[in-house]
Design a protein around this motif. Structure first.
Motif, PDB file in Angstrom:
ATOM      1  N   LEU A 197       5.525   5.094  -8.989  1.00 41.11           N
ATOM      2  CA  LEU A 197       4.356   5.603  -8.268  1.00 41.11           C
ATOM      3  C   LEU A 197       4.147   4.959  -6.898  1.00 41.11           C
ATOM      4  O   LEU A 197       3.811   5.666  -5.939  1.00 41.11           O
ATOM      5  N   PRO A 198       4.324   3.627  -6.748  1.00 41.45           N
ATOM      6  CA  PRO A 198       4.148   3.053  -5.407  1.00 41.45           C
ATOM      7  C   PRO A 198       5.112   3.629  -4.373  1.00 41.45           C
ATOM      8  O   PRO A 198       4.741   3.812  -3.204  1.00 41.45           O
ATOM      9  N   ILE A 199       6.343   3.927  -4.774  1.00 44.02           N
ATOM     10  CA  ILE A 199       7.311   4.527  -3.849  1.00 44.02           C
ATOM     11  C   ILE A 199       6.857   5.927  -3.465  1.00 44.02           C
ATOM     12  O   ILE A 199       6.886   6.314  -2.290  1.00 44.02           O
ATOM     13  N   ILE A 200       6.430   6.707  -4.458  1.00 43.32           N
ATOM     14  CA  ILE A 200       5.971   8.072  -4.189  1.00 43.32           C
ATOM     15  C   ILE A 200       4.770   8.065  -3.245  1.00 43.32           C
ATOM     16  O   ILE A 200       4.715   8.823  -2.267  1.00 43.32           O
ATOM     17  N   SER A 201       3.812   7.182  -3.510  1.00 41.29           N
ATOM     18  CA  SER A 201       2.616   7.094  -2.675  1.00 41.29           C
ATOM     19  C   SER A 201       2.972   6.690  -1.246  1.00 41.29           C
ATOM     20  O   SER A 201       2.474   7.280  -0.275  1.00 41.29           O
ATOM     21  N   ALA A 202       3.861   5.695  -1.114  1.00 43.93           N
ATOM     22  CA  ALA A 202       4.244   5.223   0.226  1.00 43.93           C
ATOM     23  C   ALA A 202       4.997   6.299   1.001  1.00 43.93           C
ATOM     24  O   ALA A 202       4.819   6.449   2.219  1.00 43.93           O
TER      25      ALA A 202
ATOM     26  N   LYS B  84       2.986  12.069   5.873  1.00 36.60           N
ATOM     27  CA  LYS B  84       1.762  12.492   6.555  1.00 36.60           C
ATOM     28  C   LYS B  84       1.717  11.974   7.978  1.00 36.60           C
ATOM     29  O   LYS B  84       1.281  12.670   8.901  1.00 36.60           O
ATOM     30  N   ASN B  85       2.189  10.746   8.180  1.00 43.94           N
ATOM     31  CA  ASN B  85       2.171  10.130   9.513  1.00 43.94           C
ATOM     32  C   ASN B  85       3.438  10.404  10.312  1.00 43.94           C
ATOM     33  O   ASN B  85       3.659   9.798  11.361  1.00 43.94           O
ATOM     34  N   GLN B  86       4.284  11.303   9.778  1.00 43.59           N
ATOM     35  CA  GLN B  86       5.518  11.747  10.453  1.00 43.59           C
ATOM     36  C   GLN B  86       6.450  10.578  10.773  1.00 43.59           C
ATOM     37  O   GLN B  86       7.103  10.545  11.826  1.00 43.59           O
ATOM     38  N   ARG B  87       6.527   9.641   9.849  1.00 39.83           N
ATOM     39  CA  ARG B  87       7.444   8.509  10.017  1.00 39.83           C
ATOM     40  C   ARG B  87       8.670   8.619   9.117  1.00 39.83           C
ATOM     41  O   ARG B  87       9.609   7.845   9.247  1.00 39.83           O
ATOM     42  N   TYR B  88       8.647   9.570   8.186  1.00 38.40           N
ATOM     43  CA  TYR B  88       9.732   9.664   7.212  1.00 38.40           C
ATOM     44  C   TYR B  88      11.033  10.078   7.890  1.00 38.40           C
ATOM     45  O   TYR B  88      11.068  11.076   8.619  1.00 38.40           O
ATOM     46  N   PRO B  89      12.138   9.356   7.682  1.00 42.40           N
ATOM     47  CA  PRO B  89      13.418   9.727   8.317  1.00 42.40           C
ATOM     48  C   PRO B  89      13.986  10.983   7.671  1.00 42.40           C
ATOM     49  O   PRO B  89      14.037  11.103   6.448  1.00 42.40           O
ATOM     50  N   GLN B  90      14.414  11.922   8.483  1.00 35.94           N
ATOM     51  CA  GLN B  90      14.899  13.205   7.977  1.00 35.94           C
ATOM     52  C   GLN B  90      16.388  13.203   7.643  1.00 35.94           C
ATOM     53  O   GLN B  90      16.932  14.216   7.202  1.00 35.94           O
TER      54      GLN B  90
END
Length: 306
Positions: free
Chosen positions: A158-163, A169-175
């Motif tokens: 769950l902590p990984i999913i939440s993070a 949401k903040n558009q920081r996730y690497p694509q």
């Protein structure tokens, strides 16, 4: 109330063990208990383990709405990759999920088994569509693991999913990658998260000749055999008397001793987090070898092999 629900992150869940599998149901319950997410479920209507990234091409697939409390859920007559593709297409759900999760699989997906895995394919298909995704597997050990371990595995992730959803949401996730997560069998005493790389571990498979379709025991998704005989998946009467029948069997293991590999860290008790992509590139020495080799072939097109 509805406005708050609409502001939640949306997670789509698939798997390869089937929509009724305990791993998927434990993951759904753990996510629902947080009261933070809208859940879509689009999973195979039966077990589709080890189908890799196969897709249905020549005929339609069926999607049947099923009741799973707190979710919008469909059981699909296709592969995990089919389920993800359909689930993010807007043909089934009105909105595209923020995150796709495939799992929780019964049995680890490390090393070379990532290639066979339908669980990993469910996440990889989302990656193809530029949708953040993760695959989750629990290292089920026959005779030692129990169904409650899936609940513990889901809670541990769950902590990984939440993070991830915060970063999305903040558009920081690497694509340029998706994540493959493996949870150790002793999940109650897991040592925490470990960033790893795909190793070369492999359960080696062989074949044995059998005399009837029901003689070979069904192989489970954790790559062990069921205690009862397998039901025939084909019409036995249609098999020619001259045909030879063969069933798979486990022959042993190929271990990876690299300290940074997924399988080694998993066996040490860590929850392994392995970034993956869809492009498989050969080792540098292979690239170098074939660069010169291909040049020689081009210069001598008529030379015969020795």
């Amino acid at each position: 109330m509805e406005e708050g629900k609409n502001n939640r992150g949306t997670i789509m869940i698939t798997n390869d063990d089937g929509i009724d599998a305990p791993g998927l149901r434990a993951l759904v319950k753990a996510l629902l208990d947080t009261n933070l997410y809208n859940l879509q479920i689009c999973a195979p209507d039966s077990e589709k383990s080890a189908v890799s990234h196969s897709i249905t091409w020549l005929h339609p697939i069926a999607a049947k709405k099923v009741h799973i409390d707190g979710t919008t859920a469909y059981a699909v007559s296709g592969t995990p990759a089919d389920c993800t593709s359909l689930g993010v297409s807007k043909a089934l759900f009105p909105t595209v999920a923020d995150l796709v999760i495939s799992g929780i699989n019964m049995g680890n997906n490390c090393g070379y088994h990532i290639v066979y895995s339908g669980t990993v394919a469910g996440a990889r298909e989302a990656f193809f569509y530029d949708i953040p995704s993760i695959s989750i597997s629990y290292d089920w050990v026959k005779g030692r693991s129990n169904l409650n371990d899936f609940t513990l595995a889901a809670q541990a992730c769950l902590p990984i999913i939440s993070a991830l959803l915060v970063d999305i949401k903040n558009q920081r996730y690497p694509q340029k990658c998706f994540l493959n997560i493996d949870v150790p069998s002793n999940v109650a005493n897991q040592k925490g998260y470990m960033l790893t790389k795909q190793g070369k571990s492999l359960i080696k498979m062989g074949w044995k000749q059998i005399t009837s379709e029901t003689e070979g025991r069904k192989m489970l998704s954790d790559m062990t055999n069921a205690e009862t005989a397998a039901h025939a998946d084909v019409n036995v009467s249609s098999i020619s008397p001259e045909s030879l029948l063969f069933a798979r069997e486990v022959k042993g293991s190929q271990l990876d001793h690299d300290d940074s590999s997924d399988h080694k860290s998993l066996q040490e008790g860590y929850i392994t987090v392995t970034p993956l992509a869809a492009i498989s590139q050969a080792e540098v020495d292979c690239q170098n070898y074939f660069k010169d080799w291909l040049q020689n072939v081009s210069e001598s097109p008529s030379s015969s092999a020795l």
